[in-house]
Design a protein around this motif. Structure first.
Motif, PDB file in Angstrom:
ATOM      1  N   ARG A 185       0.835  -1.208   0.000  1.00 43.52           N
ATOM      2  CA  ARG A 185       0.000   0.000   0.000  1.00 43.52           C
ATOM      3  C   ARG A 185       0.865   1.252   0.000  1.00 43.52           C
ATOM      4  NH1 ARG A 185      -3.504  -0.328   4.922  1.00 43.52           N
ATOM      5  NH2 ARG A 185      -2.242  -2.102   5.533  1.00 43.52           N
ATOM      6  N   ARG A 186       1.945   1.236   0.781  1.00 40.54           N
ATOM      7  CA  ARG A 186       2.840   2.401   0.824  1.00 40.54           C
ATOM      8  C   ARG A 186       3.486   2.626  -0.546  1.00 40.54           C
ATOM      9  NH1 ARG A 186       3.743   4.986   5.295  1.00 40.54           N
ATOM     10  NH2 ARG A 186       5.839   5.704   4.776  1.00 40.54           N
ATOM     11  N   SER A 187       3.931   1.553  -1.183  1.00 41.95           N
ATOM     12  CA  SER A 187       4.518   1.685  -2.518  1.00 41.95           C
ATOM     13  C   SER A 187       3.487   2.199  -3.518  1.00 41.95           C
ATOM     14  CB  SER A 187       5.074   0.345  -2.999  1.00 41.95           C
ATOM     15  OG  SER A 187       6.164  -0.050  -2.228  1.00 41.95           O
ATOM     16  N   TYR A 188       2.268   1.658  -3.428  1.00 40.20           N
ATOM     17  CA  TYR A 188       1.223   2.085  -4.350  1.00 40.20           C
ATOM     18  C   TYR A 188       0.932   3.572  -4.207  1.00 40.20           C
ATOM     19  CZ  TYR A 188      -2.850   1.973  -7.325  1.00 40.20           C
ATOM     20  OH  TYR A 188      -3.717   2.204  -8.354  1.00 40.20           O
ATOM     21  N   MET A 189       1.016   4.086  -2.992  1.00 40.60           N
ATOM     22  CA  MET A 189       0.792   5.517  -2.762  1.00 40.60           C
ATOM     23  C   MET A 189       1.747   6.358  -3.621  1.00 40.60           C
ATOM     24  SD  MET A 189      -1.613   5.685  -0.344  1.00 40.60           S
ATOM     25  CE  MET A 189      -1.505   7.345   0.252  1.00 40.60           C
ATOM     26  N   ILE A 190       2.905   5.792  -3.945  1.00 43.20           N
ATOM     27  CA  ILE A 190       3.908   6.509  -4.737  1.00 43.20           C
ATOM     28  C   ILE A 190       3.710   6.287  -6.235  1.00 43.20           C
ATOM     29  CG2 ILE A 190       6.391   6.776  -5.164  1.00 43.20           C
ATOM     30  CD1 ILE A 190       5.312   7.724  -2.342  1.00 43.20           C
ATOM     31  N   PHE A 191       3.552   5.026  -6.649  1.00 43.23           N
ATOM     32  CA  PHE A 191       3.517   4.751  -8.089  1.00 43.23           C
ATOM     33  C   PHE A 191       2.121   4.729  -8.693  1.00 43.23           C
ATOM     34  CE2 PHE A 191       3.079   0.295  -6.665  1.00 43.23           C
ATOM     35  CZ  PHE A 191       2.090  -0.163  -7.533  1.00 43.23           C
ATOM     36  N   GLY A 192       1.081   4.551  -7.887  1.00 46.71           N
ATOM     37  CA  GLY A 192      -0.267   4.331  -8.402  1.00 46.71           C
ATOM     38  C   GLY A 192      -0.767   5.342  -9.401  1.00 46.71           C
ATOM     39  N   ASN A 193      -0.646   6.605  -9.111  1.00 48.08           N
ATOM     40  CA  ASN A 193      -1.168   7.629 -10.020  1.00 48.08           C
ATOM     41  C   ASN A 193      -0.250   7.937 -11.186  1.00 48.08           C
ATOM     42  OD1 ASN A 193      -3.677   8.091  -8.913  1.00 48.08           O
ATOM     43  ND2 ASN A 193      -2.906   9.550  -7.425  1.00 48.08           N
ATOM     44  N   ALA A 194       0.934   7.306 -11.222  1.00 49.37           N
ATOM     45  CA  ALA A 194       1.866   7.566 -12.312  1.00 49.37           C
ATOM     46  C   ALA A 194       2.252   6.292 -13.053  1.00 49.37           C
ATOM     47  CB  ALA A 194       3.120   8.244 -11.762  1.00 49.37           C
ATOM     48  N   SER A 195       1.620   5.185 -12.726  1.00 46.21           N
ATOM     49  CA  SER A 195       1.964   3.904 -13.348  1.00 46.21           C
ATOM     50  C   SER A 195       1.916   4.000 -14.865  1.00 46.21           C
ATOM     51  CB  SER A 195       0.999   2.817 -12.863  1.00 46.21           C
ATOM     52  OG  SER A 195       1.319   1.586 -13.434  1.00 46.21           O
ATOM     53  N   GLY A 196       2.961   3.497 -15.504  1.00 47.74           N
ATOM     54  CA  GLY A 196       3.022   3.495 -16.962  1.00 47.74           C
ATOM     55  C   GLY A 196       3.614   4.747 -17.570  1.00 47.74           C
ATOM     56  N   THR A 197       3.936   5.750 -16.754  1.00 48.99           N
ATOM     57  CA  THR A 197       4.556   6.957 -17.282  1.00 48.99           C
ATOM     58  C   THR A 197       6.083   6.823 -17.216  1.00 48.99           C
ATOM     59  OG1 THR A 197       4.483   8.077 -15.136  1.00 48.99           O
ATOM     60  CG2 THR A 197       2.591   8.388 -16.594  1.00 48.99           C
ATOM     61  N   VAL A 198       6.788   7.701 -17.893  1.00 47.99           N
ATOM     62  CA  VAL A 198       8.240   7.633 -17.981  1.00 47.99           C
ATOM     63  C   VAL A 198       8.870   7.890 -16.611  1.00 47.99           C
ATOM     64  CG1 VAL A 198      10.300   8.679 -19.030  1.00 47.99           C
ATOM     65  CG2 VAL A 198       8.235   8.326 -20.398  1.00 47.99           C
ATOM     66  N   LEU A 199       9.853   7.064 -16.268  1.00 49.92           N
ATOM     67  CA  LEU A 199      10.579   7.192 -15.004  1.00 49.92           C
ATOM     68  C   LEU A 199      11.985   7.684 -15.305  1.00 49.92           C
ATOM     69  CD1 LEU A 199      10.819   6.650 -11.934  1.00 49.92           C
ATOM     70  CD2 LEU A 199      11.500   4.310 -12.517  1.00 49.92           C
ATOM     71  N   LEU A 241       7.171   9.547   2.550  1.00 50.26           N
ATOM     72  CA  LEU A 241       5.740   9.346   2.727  1.00 50.26           C
ATOM     73  C   LEU A 241       5.395   9.398   4.213  1.00 50.26           C
ATOM     74  CD1 LEU A 241       3.171   8.626   1.040  1.00 50.26           C
ATOM     75  CD2 LEU A 241       3.626   6.238   1.626  1.00 50.26           C
ATOM     76  N   PRO A 242       4.397  10.160   4.594  1.00 50.48           N
ATOM     77  CA  PRO A 242       4.035  10.252   6.016  1.00 50.48           C
ATOM     78  C   PRO A 242       3.656   8.888   6.609  1.00 50.48           C
ATOM     79  CG  PRO A 242       2.912  11.946   4.742  1.00 50.48           C
ATOM     80  CD  PRO A 242       3.566  11.032   3.757  1.00 50.48           C
ATOM     81  N   VAL A 243       3.927   8.721   7.873  1.00 47.51           N
ATOM     82  CA  VAL A 243       3.574   7.502   8.603  1.00 47.51           C
ATOM     83  C   VAL A 243       2.059   7.299   8.532  1.00 47.51           C
ATOM     84  CG1 VAL A 243       3.564   6.409  10.882  1.00 47.51           C
ATOM     85  CG2 VAL A 243       5.553   7.735  10.144  1.00 47.51           C
ATOM     86  N   GLU A 244       1.645   6.080   8.266  1.00 44.25           N
ATOM     87  CA  GLU A 244       0.239   5.658   8.194  1.00 44.25           C
ATOM     88  C   GLU A 244      -0.549   6.291   7.048  1.00 44.25           C
ATOM     89  OE1 GLU A 244      -1.494   6.023  12.105  1.00 44.25           O
ATOM     90  OE2 GLU A 244      -0.440   4.237  12.801  1.00 44.25           O
ATOM     91  N   ALA A 245       0.144   6.859   6.065  1.00 40.84           N
ATOM     92  CA  ALA A 245      -0.555   7.409   4.897  1.00 40.84           C
ATOM     93  C   ALA A 245      -1.314   6.324   4.161  1.00 40.84           C
ATOM     94  CB  ALA A 245       0.441   8.086   3.955  1.00 40.84           C
ATOM     95  N   GLU A 246      -0.836   5.088   4.286  1.00 42.54           N
ATOM     96  CA  GLU A 246      -1.437   3.967   3.564  1.00 42.54           C
ATOM     97  C   GLU A 246      -2.746   3.468   4.170  1.00 42.54           C
ATOM     98  OE1 GLU A 246       1.080   2.045   6.758  1.00 42.54           O
ATOM     99  OE2 GLU A 246       1.225   3.826   5.501  1.00 42.54           O
ATOM    100  N   LEU A 247      -3.181   4.063   5.260  1.00 45.59           N
ATOM    101  CA  LEU A 247      -4.422   3.617   5.893  1.00 45.59           C
ATOM    102  C   LEU A 247      -5.670   4.083   5.152  1.00 45.59           C
ATOM    103  CD1 LEU A 247      -3.514   4.038   9.666  1.00 45.59           C
ATOM    104  CD2 LEU A 247      -3.428   1.975   8.248  1.00 45.59           C
ATOM    105  N   VAL A 248      -5.508   5.085   4.297  1.00 46.97           N
ATOM    106  CA  VAL A 248      -6.639   5.603   3.514  1.00 46.97           C
ATOM    107  C   VAL A 248      -6.400   5.289   2.041  1.00 46.97           C
ATOM    108  CG1 VAL A 248      -7.914   7.671   2.838  1.00 46.97           C
ATOM    109  CG2 VAL A 248      -7.024   7.451   5.171  1.00 46.97           C
ATOM    110  N   ARG A 249      -7.381   4.656   1.418  1.00 48.42           N
ATOM    111  CA  ARG A 249      -7.258   4.295   0.003  1.00 48.42           C
ATOM    112  C   ARG A 249      -7.150   5.553  -0.855  1.00 48.42           C
ATOM    113  NH1 ARG A 249     -10.926   4.134  -4.203  1.00 48.42           N
ATOM    114  NH2 ARG A 249     -12.707   4.403  -2.817  1.00 48.42           N
TER     115      ARG A 249
END
Length: 192
Positions: A110-124, A137-145
């Motif tokens: 979930r923490r990783s997804y918070m970083i890549f989710g909205n940019a998946s498939g774009t140039v890195l 990433l803030p602590v417990e940021a992954e608790l909210v979808r």
């Protein structure tokens, strides 16, 4: 046993045989120009054994499914030398289902997804960009979808094909077809 229950059992058997990604499958979609696209993804099952998966809004499969909800899904069980292919129509998962699914995922994912989710498939530009964002990433940021976590499930499945190679002289090829009028599955065994 229903064909969906059999699929679920084969996924479980493959995992017990040592395949950590037994729930991995190839999704096939068609874009608006009728070009086929495939990609690997992780599949989950609901209480009725219906397959579903999660993705992000920037994924090419989301664009494809906007134009054509017909899709195929193929599991290749390398350990047991079996495969299962499904064909049908996908629909988007509800917000409530997404919330439930989100909290069932491992915290690290979930923490990783918070970083890549909205940019998946774009140039890195550099892997450091993702690593730095994860570290900040803030602590417990992954608790909210996040809003960019979405998914699909099969609304209808019209065909499921099971294929199994064994020590016998011939492979086994079993096909189940859903009959909408009777709302029942019919089963046939085909020559491999």
């Amino acid at each position: 046993m229903s064909p969906l229950a059999k699929l679920y059992a084969w996924v479980a058997e493959e995992r017990l045989a040592g395949n950590r990604f037994s729930h991995g499958a190839v999704l096939g979609t068609i874009d608006k120009f009728e070009q086929p696209h495939t990609r690997m993804l992780g599949v989950h099952f609901d209480k009725n054994y219906c397959p579903r998966f999660h993705t992000s809004p920037t994924s090419r499969k989301v664009v494809d499914l906007t134009h054509n909800q017909q899709a195929s899904l193929t599991f290749a069980f390398q350990t047991s030398l079996r495969s299962v292919s499904l064909e049908g129509c996908l629909v988007a998962l509800s917000a409530q289902q997404l919330d439930n699914d989100w909290l069932k995922l491992e915290s690290s994912f979930r923490r990783s997804y918070m970083i890549f989710g909205n940019a998946s498939g774009t140039v890195l530009e550099s892997a450091d960009v993702l690593e730095n964002a994860l570290a900040n990433l803030p602590v417990e940021a992954e608790l909210v979808r996040p809003a960019g976590f979405m998914g699909y499930q099969f609304a209808t499945i019209t065909r499921i094909a099971f294929y199994s190679v064994s020590t016998k002289a011939f492979a086994e090829h079993e096909v189940w077809t859903f009959e909408p009028a009777s709302k029942k599955w019919s089963q046939q065994f085909l020559i491999p």
